[in-house]
Design a protein around this motif. Structure first.
Motif, PDB file in Angstrom:
ATOM      1  N   GLY A  52      30.228 -12.244  -8.017  1.00 29.73           N
ATOM      2  CA  GLY A  52      29.848 -11.462  -6.833  1.00 29.73           C
ATOM      3  C   GLY A  52      28.358 -11.212  -6.757  1.00 29.73           C
ATOM      4  N   LEU A  53      27.562 -12.268  -6.872  1.00 34.97           N
ATOM      5  CA  LEU A  53      26.104 -12.097  -6.830  1.00 34.97           C
ATOM      6  C   LEU A  53      25.644 -11.687  -5.440  1.00 34.97           C
ATOM      7  CD1 LEU A  53      24.638 -15.036  -8.926  1.00 34.97           C
ATOM      8  CD2 LEU A  53      24.785 -12.629  -9.526  1.00 34.97           C
ATOM      9  N   LEU A  54      24.784 -10.683  -5.395  1.00 34.76           N
ATOM     10  CA  LEU A  54      24.214 -10.241  -4.128  1.00 34.76           C
ATOM     11  C   LEU A  54      22.741  -9.950  -4.387  1.00 34.76           C
ATOM     12  CD1 LEU A  54      24.948  -9.456  -1.185  1.00 34.76           C
ATOM     13  CD2 LEU A  54      25.146  -7.128  -1.994  1.00 34.76           C
ATOM     14  N   LYS A  55      21.878 -10.816  -3.853  1.00 33.37           N
ATOM     15  CA  LYS A  55      20.443 -10.646  -4.111  1.00 33.37           C
ATOM     16  C   LYS A  55      19.919  -9.437  -3.349  1.00 33.37           C
ATOM     17  CE  LYS A  55      19.256 -15.305  -5.348  1.00 33.37           C
ATOM     18  NZ  LYS A  55      20.305 -16.162  -4.749  1.00 33.37           N
ATOM     19  N   PRO A  56      18.841  -8.795  -3.867  1.00 36.21           N
ATOM     20  CA  PRO A  56      18.328  -7.588  -3.208  1.00 36.21           C
ATOM     21  C   PRO A  56      18.019  -7.810  -1.733  1.00 36.21           C
ATOM     22  CG  PRO A  56      17.230  -7.937  -5.298  1.00 36.21           C
ATOM     23  CD  PRO A  56      18.158  -9.078  -5.116  1.00 36.21           C
ATOM     24  N   GLU A  57      17.395  -8.963  -1.395  1.00 31.99           N
ATOM     25  CA  GLU A  57      17.015  -9.174   0.002  1.00 31.99           C
ATOM     26  C   GLU A  57      18.262  -9.317   0.882  1.00 31.99           C
ATOM     27  OE1 GLU A  57      15.907 -10.918  -2.539  1.00 31.99           O
ATOM     28  OE2 GLU A  57      16.219 -13.086  -2.307  1.00 31.99           O
ATOM     29  N   ASP A  58      19.328  -9.959   0.320  1.00 27.30           N
ATOM     30  CA  ASP A  58      20.576 -10.067   1.082  1.00 27.30           C
ATOM     31  C   ASP A  58      21.214  -8.701   1.248  1.00 27.30           C
ATOM     32  OD1 ASP A  58      20.304 -12.743   1.313  1.00 27.30           O
ATOM     33  OD2 ASP A  58      21.583 -13.241  -0.408  1.00 27.30           O
TER      34      ASP A  58
ATOM     35  N   ASP B 200      25.295  -8.196 -10.026  1.00 29.82           N
ATOM     36  CA  ASP B 200      26.682  -8.680 -10.063  1.00 29.82           C
ATOM     37  C   ASP B 200      27.638  -7.507 -10.314  1.00 29.82           C
ATOM     38  OD1 ASP B 200      26.005  -8.067 -12.594  1.00 29.82           O
ATOM     39  OD2 ASP B 200      26.447 -10.015 -13.487  1.00 29.82           O
ATOM     40  N   CYS B 201      28.912  -7.838 -10.541  1.00 28.91           N
ATOM     41  CA  CYS B 201      29.913  -6.790 -10.717  1.00 28.91           C
ATOM     42  C   CYS B 201      29.648  -5.965 -11.970  1.00 28.91           C
ATOM     43  CB  CYS B 201      31.308  -7.402 -10.778  1.00 28.91           C
ATOM     44  SG  CYS B 201      31.849  -8.011  -9.195  1.00 28.91           S
ATOM     45  N   TYR B 202      29.061  -6.577 -12.983  1.00 29.88           N
ATOM     46  CA  TYR B 202      28.728  -5.846 -14.207  1.00 29.88           C
ATOM     47  C   TYR B 202      27.736  -4.721 -13.895  1.00 29.88           C
ATOM     48  CZ  TYR B 202      26.911  -4.970 -18.887  1.00 29.88           C
ATOM     49  OH  TYR B 202      26.520  -4.377 -20.039  1.00 29.88           O
ATOM     50  N   GLY B 203      26.728  -5.064 -13.065  1.00 25.91           N
ATOM     51  CA  GLY B 203      25.757  -4.055 -12.660  1.00 25.91           C
ATOM     52  C   GLY B 203      26.410  -2.913 -11.912  1.00 25.91           C
ATOM     53  N   ARG B 204      27.402  -3.232 -11.072  1.00 24.47           N
ATOM     54  CA  ARG B 204      28.069  -2.181 -10.286  1.00 24.47           C
ATOM     55  C   ARG B 204      28.801  -1.202 -11.190  1.00 24.47           C
ATOM     56  NH1 ARG B 204      29.418  -7.115  -6.704  1.00 24.47           N
ATOM     57  NH2 ARG B 204      27.231  -7.374  -6.206  1.00 24.47           N
TER      58      ARG B 204
ATOM     59  N   TYR C 206      26.428 -21.273  -6.615  1.00 32.21           N
ATOM     60  CA  TYR C 206      27.201 -20.028  -6.695  1.00 32.21           C
ATOM     61  C   TYR C 206      28.631 -20.321  -6.246  1.00 32.21           C
ATOM     62  CZ  TYR C 206      28.821 -15.359  -5.502  1.00 32.21           C
ATOM     63  OH  TYR C 206      29.549 -14.215  -5.401  1.00 32.21           O
ATOM     64  N   GLU C 207      29.570 -20.238  -7.197  1.00 35.41           N
ATOM     65  CA  GLU C 207      30.949 -20.593  -6.888  1.00 35.41           C
ATOM     66  C   GLU C 207      31.831 -19.361  -6.970  1.00 35.41           C
ATOM     67  OE1 GLU C 207      31.659 -23.557  -9.839  1.00 35.41           O
ATOM     68  OE2 GLU C 207      31.132 -25.181  -8.456  1.00 35.41           O
TER      69      GLU C 207
ATOM     70  N   VAL D 172      38.393 -12.582  -6.352  1.00 31.39           N
ATOM     71  CA  VAL D 172      38.492 -11.720  -5.168  1.00 31.39           C
ATOM     72  C   VAL D 172      38.696 -10.250  -5.531  1.00 31.39           C
ATOM     73  CG1 VAL D 172      39.808 -11.257  -3.074  1.00 31.39           C
ATOM     74  CG2 VAL D 172      39.206 -13.574  -3.653  1.00 31.39           C
ATOM     75  N   PRO D 173      39.646  -9.905  -6.435  1.00 33.61           N
ATOM     76  CA  PRO D 173      39.803  -8.473  -6.757  1.00 33.61           C
ATOM     77  C   PRO D 173      38.536  -7.866  -7.330  1.00 33.61           C
ATOM     78  CG  PRO D 173      41.593  -9.743  -7.725  1.00 33.61           C
ATOM     79  CD  PRO D 173      40.633 -10.718  -7.166  1.00 33.61           C
ATOM     80  N   ALA D 174      37.831  -8.623  -8.180  1.00 28.10           N
ATOM     81  CA  ALA D 174      36.617  -8.086  -8.797  1.00 28.10           C
ATOM     82  C   ALA D 174      35.538  -7.828  -7.759  1.00 28.10           C
ATOM     83  CB  ALA D 174      36.109  -9.043  -9.869  1.00 28.10           C
ATOM     84  N   ILE D 175      35.401  -8.743  -6.796  1.00 28.39           N
ATOM     85  CA  ILE D 175      34.334  -8.605  -5.801  1.00 28.39           C
ATOM     86  C   ILE D 175      34.679  -7.525  -4.790  1.00 28.39           C
ATOM     87  CG2 ILE D 175      33.161  -9.782  -3.921  1.00 28.39           C
ATOM     88  CD1 ILE D 175      33.325 -12.320  -5.586  1.00 28.39           C
ATOM     89  N   LEU D 176      35.926  -7.550  -4.305  1.00 28.30           N
ATOM     90  CA  LEU D 176      36.323  -6.558  -3.306  1.00 28.30           C
ATOM     91  C   LEU D 176      36.341  -5.170  -3.929  1.00 28.30           C
ATOM     92  CD1 LEU D 176      37.378  -6.080  -0.417  1.00 28.30           C
ATOM     93  CD2 LEU D 176      39.648  -6.143  -1.384  1.00 28.30           C
ATOM     94  N   GLY D 177      36.871  -5.084  -5.149  1.00 31.43           N
ATOM     95  CA  GLY D 177      36.916  -3.783  -5.825  1.00 31.43           C
ATOM     96  C   GLY D 177      35.532  -3.231  -6.093  1.00 31.43           C
TER      97      GLY D 177
END
Lengths: 396, 116
Positions: A199-205, A248-252, A343-344, A350-355
């Motif tokens: 679930g990578l999400l860059k700061p600018e995104d 990523d999800c670890y950071g969250r 990025y795959e 899905v559960p990890a990203i949505l959660g």
């Protein structure tokens, strides 16, 4: 060759109805369509039909877990409309209960998140410790979940020495436990494998998609309403804004654990420096608000919460609008679920990203026009809806 | 990175700890400790009521109805609509309304959930 896989509206990974239409090629997700409008409760309209003090209890019930944030936001909004301000002691008491509810929300999320990842042991431990927080909320406010603590012009109850000492004991206990959990999560390879790089999400995104709350801070952006726009004595209470740059999800997970520590420190500071004096302004049971509009922002456990109201001088609001943090975060879910380049995203992620965004769907429904005769459904934009309303002469 | 099983020691320790849950509906009901300010089922003290109808006017859930008896106007509380916000108890000028500690509000007939 691509397939469409529906996840929802009812699915074990969802707590509330949400439809994810995944377009997959093999195991890879290439596109996603999110539909949130399975629960429409008409709360904004119902708020227009209630007087200001009555509306508070409806606003509080928009969301069960962030009820404190919603009631605080409502109170701040109406106080701003009336040109009044809560006394200093009330502000500190509000902070204590708000941070308690943040701790309880984060512990609930952590437990539930590990449950969706299949780590039941941590789920049990987190929820056991959450009970201590719930007991404190019950002791302070009179109920475990729906606290009804904030009222327009202050808070309902004062704090007693007994509650004070119990709160301090709870803080000590929870600090020790959270240190253990932090170490446990850091050293558990099975968890790290499911979280790191997912679930990578860059700061600018994250900024472009309007992400808020712990989700945004996990992408390394320092944004917190308590810091940017102090609303309840936060300019006096020191705290750190926790950010994490793994995106990523670890950071969250780590951001939320760090925030639990910060919240506990804030409660301890507020207890030590509690101002004396009144904790509630005298307000009549019915009042009219002057003509005007007001907007209030609160850092709810899930992110920035916005309430906006227009008054026409009567006893009820003319229009009330609520923007919940989940709605702001859902756009980023759609972005995170699309594979692009190296990025795959797999269906198992899905559960990890949505959660990871701490979804709370029941506050989020959008407008969909369904034509029964033609069997069509389409999502409208606000401008379209405004034009439609004007043509029909309906008040929006 | 440590080997897997950091949590294992804690799990073993929990084996010999006391149970965290309460066997609620069947046994150990006395273990449920409710604090003093708990907002439960409404209790109404008829002799104190002066019939001012303030509770009826502030109730956000329309859970209060006003009827007339031999002593004048008085409220009835419909617990199946009550949201336990405590507004009525707060606004009552004679403190005739209090929120008690009863939280098990299940009944087979509607009338059982009316406080008169």
């Amino acid at each position: 060759m691509s397939f469409e896989i529906p996840i929802g509206p009812q699915h074990p990974i969802h707590v509330e109805p949400l439809m994810l239409k995944l377009k997959v090629e093999g195991e890879l997700i290439v596109d996603v369509d999110i539909d949130v409008s399975y629960i429409h409760r008409g709360i904004e309209k119902a708020l227009e039909l209630r007087s200001y003090p009555q509306g508070l209890f409806l606003a509080e019930r928009i969301c069960g877990i962030c009820n404190c944030a919603h009631s605080l936001c409502y109170c701040l909004n109406i106080e701003q409309l009336l040109g009044k301000e809560a006394p200093p002691r009330a502000k500190y008491l509000r902070v204590i209960v708000e941070e308690l509810s943040r701790v309880h929300s984060h512990l609930l999320w952590l437990g539930h998140y590990f449950h969706t990842l299949g780590f039941e042991t941590l789920f049990m431990y987190f929820w056991r410790d959450r009970e201590r927080v719930m007991d404190m909320l019950e002791l302070m406010t009179g109920n475990r979940v729906t606290t009804s603590y904030n009222v327009i012009g202050g808070v309902r109850r004062d704090i007693t020495p007994e509650i004070d000492s119990k709160l301090r004991r709870m803080i000590e206990h929870l600090r020790e436990r959270m240190k253990y959990y932090e170490a446990a999560i850091r050293s558990e390879p099975s968890l790290l494998g499911r979280l790191q790089g997912v679930g990578l999400l860059k700061p600018e995104d994250a900024i472009r998609l309007g992400t808020v709350g712990p989700h945004l801070r996990a992408s390394g952006v320092k944004h917190d309403v308590r810091l940017d726009d102090p609303y309840s004595g936060h300019e006096e209470i020191p705290f750190n804004v926790i950010t994490y740059d793994t995106c990523d999800c670890y950071g969250r997970v780590m951001v939320r654990i760090g925030e639990v520590f910060e919240s506990l420190d804030m409660i301890a500071y507020a207890l030590d420096h509690l101002p004396s004096g009144e904790y509630r302004l005298k307000m009549p049971p019915f009042f009219k608000a002057p003509v005007g509009e007001s907007l209030s922002r609160v850092e709810a456990p899930r992110g920035e919460l916005i309430h906006y109201s227009i008054s026409d001088g009567g006893t009820n609001p003319f229009r009330y609008r609520v923007r919940t943090p989940t709605l702001a975060n859902l756009a980023s879910v759609a972005a995170m679920l699309k594979s692009r380049g190296d990025y795959e995203v797999y269906i198992a992620d899905v559960p990890a990203i949505l959660g990871g965004i701490d979804p709370c769907i029941c506050c989020t429904a959008r407008v969909i026009i369904t034509d029964e005769g033609k069997k069509t459904r389409r999502i409208t934009t606000l401008t379209e809806l405004e034009r439609y309303a004007r043509e029909r002469g309906v008040r929006m | 990175m440590k080997a897997p099983g950091y949590i294992f020691a804690e799990a073993l320790r929990n084996l010999i700890k006391k149970r965290a849950t309460v066997l609620y509906p069947y046994r150990e009901v006395e273990k449920i400790h409710l604090p003093d300010g708990f907002r439960g089922k409404i209790e109404f003290d008829r002799p104190k009521c002066i019939g001012c109808q303030m509770c009826f006017r502030v109730c956000p859930a329309k859970a209060i109805e006003i009827i007339e008896d031999e002593r004048g106007k008085r409220p009835i509380f419909l617990i199946y609509r009550c949201i336990y916000c405590g507004q009525c108890a707060e606004v009552c000028p004679t403190k005739a309304i209090t929120l008690g500690k009863v939280f098990e509000n299940v009944a087979l007939r509607k009338e059982e959930l009316e406080v008169r």
